[in-house]
Enzyme design. Structure first.
Site, PDB file in Angstrom:
ATOM      1  N   HIS A 186       0.848  -1.195   0.000  1.00 50.05           N
ATOM      2  CA  HIS A 186       0.000   0.000   0.000  1.00 50.05           C
ATOM      3  C   HIS A 186       0.886   1.249   0.000  1.00 50.05           C
ATOM      4  O   HIS A 186       0.873   2.043   0.935  1.00 50.05           O
ATOM      5  CB  HIS A 186      -0.923  -0.014   1.221  1.00 50.05           C
ATOM      6  CG  HIS A 186      -1.948  -1.110   1.176  1.00 50.05           C
ATOM      7  ND1 HIS A 186      -3.200  -0.928   0.623  1.00 50.05           N
ATOM      8  CD2 HIS A 186      -1.900  -2.401   1.599  1.00 50.05           C
ATOM      9  CE1 HIS A 186      -3.887  -2.070   0.724  1.00 50.05           C
ATOM     10  NE2 HIS A 186      -3.114  -2.968   1.302  1.00 50.05           N
ATOM     11  N   ASN A 210      -1.315  -4.547  -6.985  1.00 48.93           N
ATOM     12  CA  ASN A 210      -2.404  -3.913  -6.252  1.00 48.93           C
ATOM     13  C   ASN A 210      -1.866  -2.981  -5.177  1.00 48.93           C
ATOM     14  O   ASN A 210      -0.942  -3.320  -4.440  1.00 48.93           O
ATOM     15  CB  ASN A 210      -3.321  -4.966  -5.617  1.00 48.93           C
ATOM     16  CG  ASN A 210      -4.035  -5.797  -6.670  1.00 48.93           C
ATOM     17  OD1 ASN A 210      -3.768  -6.983  -6.840  1.00 48.93           O
ATOM     18  ND2 ASN A 210      -4.940  -5.180  -7.391  1.00 48.93           N
ATOM     19  N   ASP A 264      -5.868 -13.545  -0.180  1.00 45.85           N
ATOM     20  CA  ASP A 264      -6.357 -12.246   0.312  1.00 45.85           C
ATOM     21  C   ASP A 264      -7.863 -12.298   0.545  1.00 45.85           C
ATOM     22  O   ASP A 264      -8.573 -11.302   0.372  1.00 45.85           O
ATOM     23  CB  ASP A 264      -5.996 -11.124  -0.668  1.00 45.85           C
ATOM     24  CG  ASP A 264      -6.081  -9.740  -0.027  1.00 45.85           C
ATOM     25  OD1 ASP A 264      -5.910  -9.647   1.203  1.00 45.85           O
ATOM     26  OD2 ASP A 264      -6.334  -8.760  -0.740  1.00 45.85           O
ATOM     27  N   ALA A 299     -12.226  -5.125  -1.952  1.00 43.96           N
ATOM     28  CA  ALA A 299     -12.135  -5.356  -0.506  1.00 43.96           C
ATOM     29  C   ALA A 299     -11.837  -6.820  -0.246  1.00 43.96           C
ATOM     30  O   ALA A 299     -12.641  -7.562   0.308  1.00 43.96           O
ATOM     31  CB  ALA A 299     -13.434  -4.937   0.170  1.00 43.96           C
TER      32      ALA A 299
END
Length: 370
Positions: A186, A210, A264, A299
């Site tokens: 992130h 991602n 994930d 999500a």
């Protein structure tokens, strides 16, 4: 138990016809007897290891309860995942500490995947790349906070994600080398910052492609830095939603033997479309795609790791490479390769038997047929 006529997975990703003998919860080195069961050429692969998932079967690690961990561990084992490392979401310290205490108190059950660690994903993440992480609780990297949580977890935190460009990020990596495996996540990190993070000791990239800038010819970013650092493991979500099949194939070509498949997954894995939560935030699942309610941010996934394995093979990845990425490599990443990740004598007898269509025929969990 003794089995013959199996196509046995090898540590290099190849297969050979052979036999397996189990003694208690381990794979034995003794040859099979004439009475060994003929398995008619089924594939035999080591049990899978999911080192990055948030929930499944209607439960979430964020519930901070042994009951939730138990339900998730049973679901994972039923689907060929024999060891797990559940991941947190960004949350206040007291909530994270409760998750750590629940994991530390949990004891692996006979029909459940073994809890082999915790993945601390958040709160040391970049606001601009937070995805489904709760921005209200993001903060700069803090080694002292990590150590407080590790104490609550009784040493179970195996991986810690952070954005290295944040104030204190590079210093935190240097401080924690040897205590935990650091993963870049992130993040807005450019190529030079990511290379410096790897030089200081970071050894993983969280869910490649991602929550990070794309690689371009003038700004290679984190992806380019990972290409230039061969010792770094590369997580990849292969649920068919997070990463396009062409990008999955490219990742396997670029990073060769370094891919670590992860699911994930969130609580909807194993269930259907509907309304769920992730990290205390409302999530809508439609056609298997999970997004924050009212937005487009993904999500988590709704696939388990075995389904991810099947999907990457359908995308064109050889079965042996897929197995290495879903078992051998994650075992090495969290330091449990002495017991997991291959079918070598002495290792735990976590074995999956698959037919030619990669359907799950039998799960053997620590020497017992489920």
């Amino acid at each position: 138990m003794e089995f013959r006529n199996l196509r046995l997975y090898q540590p290099d990703g190849s297969f050979r016809t052979g036999e397996l003998v189990l003694s208690g919860d381990r794979i034995a080195a003794t040859p099979a007897s004439a009475d060994a069961c003929d398995m008619d050429g089924l594939y035999a692969i080591p049990g899978l290891i999911d080192i990055h998932f948030h929930g499944c079967a209607g439960h979430d690690f964020g519930e901070a309860s042994e009951q939730a961990i138990s339900a998730m561990a049973r679901y994972q084992a039923e689907n060929g995942v024999c060891a797990i490392c559940p991941a947190t979401m960004t949350a206040p310290e007291e909530q994270l500490a409760a998750m750590m205490r629940a994991a530390a108190a949990y004891r692996t059950e006979r029909c459940g995947a073994a809890l082999e660690g915790i993945y601390l994903e958040g709160p040391f993440l970049a606001e601009t790349r937070r995805g489904a992480q709760n921005g209200a609780y993001l903060q700069n990297p803090d080694a002292d906070l990590f150590r407080r949580l590790q104490e609550e977890a009784q040493g179970l935190i195996r991986l810690c994600a952070l954005a290295p460009e944040l104030p204190g990020g590079l210093d935190m990596i240097e401080q924690l080398v040897g205590e935990v495996r650091l993963s870049l996540a992130h993040t807005e990190a450019d190529y030079d910052t990511a290379c410096e993070a790897f030089r200081r000791g970071a050894r993983e990239v969280t869910h490649l492609f991602n929550a990070m800038p794309p690689m371009t010819h003038r700004e290679p970013g984190l992806i380019g830095a990972a290409l230039d650092n061969d010792e770094v493991g590369i997580e990849l979500i292969a649920d068919g939603v997070h990463v396009h099949p062409a990008a999955v194939r490219a990742a396997f070509r670029l990073f060769e033997s370094r891919i670590i498949l992860i699911s994930d997954s969130m609580s909807a894995a194993g269930l259907g479309d509907g309304d769920y939560t992730l990290g205390g935030q409302d999530v809508t699942v439609r056609d298997g795609r999970a997004t924050l309610r009212g937005g487009s941010s993904l999500a988590g996934s709704t696939a388990n790791l075995f389904e991810c394995l099947q999907r990457v093979v359908k995308m064109g990845i050889p079965l042996g490479e897929a197995v290495r990425s879903a078992s051998t490599n994650p075992a090495r990443a969290i330091g449990i390769e002495h017991d997991y990740g291959t079918l070598e004598p002495g290792k735990l007898a976590n074995i999956l038997l698959l037919d030619d269509d990669l359907n799950l025929n039998t799960v053997i969990l620590r020497g017992q047929i489920m």
